[in-house]
Write a protein that holds these residues in place. Structure first.
Motif, PDB file in Angstrom:
ATOM      1  N   ILE A  30       0.848  -1.179   0.000  1.00 50.84           N
ATOM      2  CA  ILE A  30       0.000   0.000   0.000  1.00 50.84           C
ATOM      3  C   ILE A  30       0.887   1.234   0.000  1.00 50.84           C
ATOM      4  O   ILE A  30       1.920   1.262   0.676  1.00 50.84           O
ATOM      5  N   ALA A  31       0.524   2.233  -0.796  1.00 49.26           N
ATOM      6  CA  ALA A  31       1.220   3.524  -0.815  1.00 49.26           C
ATOM      7  C   ALA A  31       0.151   4.598  -0.674  1.00 49.26           C
ATOM      8  O   ALA A  31      -0.879   4.539  -1.344  1.00 49.26           O
ATOM      9  N   ILE A  32       0.385   5.566   0.206  1.00 52.29           N
ATOM     10  CA  ILE A  32      -0.592   6.622   0.456  1.00 52.29           C
ATOM     11  C   ILE A  32       0.129   7.962   0.537  1.00 52.29           C
ATOM     12  O   ILE A  32       1.138   8.097   1.230  1.00 52.29           O
ATOM     13  N   VAL A  33      -0.422   8.943  -0.170  1.00 48.21           N
ATOM     14  CA  VAL A  33       0.030  10.331  -0.088  1.00 48.21           C
ATOM     15  C   VAL A  33      -1.171  11.131   0.401  1.00 48.21           C
ATOM     16  O   VAL A  33      -2.229  11.129  -0.226  1.00 48.21           O
ATOM     17  N   THR A  34      -1.010  11.796   1.538  1.00 53.11           N
ATOM     18  CA  THR A  34      -2.094  12.615   2.075  1.00 53.11           C
ATOM     19  C   THR A  34      -2.027  14.016   1.469  1.00 53.11           C
ATOM     20  O   THR A  34      -1.029  14.414   0.858  1.00 53.11           O
ATOM     21  N   TYR A  35      -3.099  14.775   1.682  1.00 53.04           N
ATOM     22  CA  TYR A  35      -3.086  16.167   1.238  1.00 53.04           C
ATOM     23  C   TYR A  35      -1.955  16.927   1.935  1.00 53.04           C
ATOM     24  O   TYR A  35      -1.303  17.772   1.328  1.00 53.04           O
ATOM     25  N   LYS A  36      -1.699  16.592   3.203  1.00 51.71           N
ATOM     26  CA  LYS A  36      -0.607  17.224   3.951  1.00 51.71           C
ATOM     27  C   LYS A  36       0.739  16.866   3.318  1.00 51.71           C
ATOM     28  O   LYS A  36       1.593  17.737   3.126  1.00 51.71           O
ATOM     29  N   ASP A  37       0.938  15.577   2.977  1.00 50.40           N
ATOM     30  CA  ASP A  37       2.183  15.140   2.338  1.00 50.40           C
ATOM     31  C   ASP A  37       2.456  15.912   1.047  1.00 50.40           C
ATOM     32  O   ASP A  37       3.603  16.224   0.725  1.00 50.40           O
ATOM     33  N   ALA A  38       1.388  16.193   0.300  1.00 48.14           N
ATOM     34  CA  ALA A  38       1.517  16.859  -1.005  1.00 48.14           C
ATOM     35  C   ALA A  38       1.486  18.384  -0.892  1.00 48.14           C
ATOM     36  O   ALA A  38       1.489  19.080  -1.909  1.00 48.14           O
ATOM     37  N   HIS A  39       1.440  18.890   0.350  1.00 47.28           N
ATOM     38  CA  HIS A  39       1.371  20.344   0.576  1.00 47.28           C
ATOM     39  C   HIS A  39       0.186  20.951  -0.171  1.00 47.28           C
ATOM     40  O   HIS A  39       0.307  21.987  -0.816  1.00 47.28           O
ATOM     41  N   ASN A  40      -0.968  20.281  -0.078  1.00 46.23           N
ATOM     42  CA  ASN A  40      -2.165  20.703  -0.793  1.00 46.23           C
ATOM     43  C   ASN A  40      -3.367  20.726   0.156  1.00 46.23           C
ATOM     44  O   ASN A  40      -4.472  20.336  -0.227  1.00 46.23           O
ATOM     45  N   VAL A  41      -3.156  21.169   1.392  1.00 45.51           N
ATOM     46  CA  VAL A  41      -4.238  21.225   2.378  1.00 45.51           C
ATOM     47  C   VAL A  41      -5.040  22.497   2.150  1.00 45.51           C
ATOM     48  O   VAL A  41      -4.504  23.594   2.236  1.00 45.51           O
ATOM     49  N   GLN A  42      -6.331  22.324   1.862  1.00 41.03           N
ATOM     50  CA  GLN A  42      -7.212  23.477   1.699  1.00 41.03           C
ATOM     51  C   GLN A  42      -8.234  23.553   2.812  1.00 41.03           C
ATOM     52  O   GLN A  42      -8.755  24.615   3.103  1.00 41.03           O
ATOM     53  N   VAL A  43      -8.514  22.392   3.425  1.00 43.30           N
ATOM     54  CA  VAL A  43      -9.393  22.324   4.587  1.00 43.30           C
ATOM     55  C   VAL A  43      -8.613  21.561   5.658  1.00 43.30           C
ATOM     56  O   VAL A  43      -8.327  20.378   5.474  1.00 43.30           O
TER      57      VAL A  43
END
Length: 141
Positions: A30-43
């Motif tokens: 399993i591989a997971i990229v969160t919005y935080k990991d991608a520096h793409n947090v909007q909420v």
């Protein structure tokens, strides 16, 4: 050159649980990229949700998933999946994009992204959403 087509499942806050479940059923990594990991947090409440995730098993099973952000419409069973086309080269993906784009609505223009040298999303003239990108090595995690 080669391409791979993968089911890309869409959830609202349940992508991680779904990926973990599919891994328990089919095995693999399993591989997971969160919005935080991608520096793409909007909420802020969605920072740890899945922006991109994948389960890949040696037996050939592969599925991708993400959590649809709350700013986008989503209902279970509606727009429940994308068709993901991953290629080895930008030329290959660009050629496929140009053909699929005829009569399509571009959702995300084909361009460099934070996770791929080339990524884009469109809804074809039949209403199917396609995600095209140049594949890069995914790290299990």
């Amino acid at each position: 050159m080669s391409i791979a087509v993968t089911h890309h499942l869409n959830f609202r806050g349940e992508a991680r649980a779904a990926l973990e479940f599919y891994k328990s059923v089919f095995g693999g990594d399993i591989a997971i990229v969160t919005y935080k990991d991608a520096h793409n947090v909007q909420v802020p409440a969605e920072a740890d949700q899945v922006m991109w995730g994948q389960v890949a098993a040696r037996n050939g099973f592969r599925v991708m998933a993400y959590d649809v952000p709350s700013r986008q419409p989503w209902e279970p069973g509606k727009n429940a999946f994308f068709v993901s086309v991953r290629g080895d080269s930008a030329d290959e993906i660009t050629g496929l994009w140009e053909k699929l784009a005829l009569g399509a609505t571009v959702v995300v223009p084909l361009a460099k992204s934070g996770w791929s040298p080339l990524y884009g999303m469109l809804k074809d003239r039949f209403g199917i959403t396609w995600v095209l990108d140049v594949a890069v090595e995914a790290k299990a995690g």
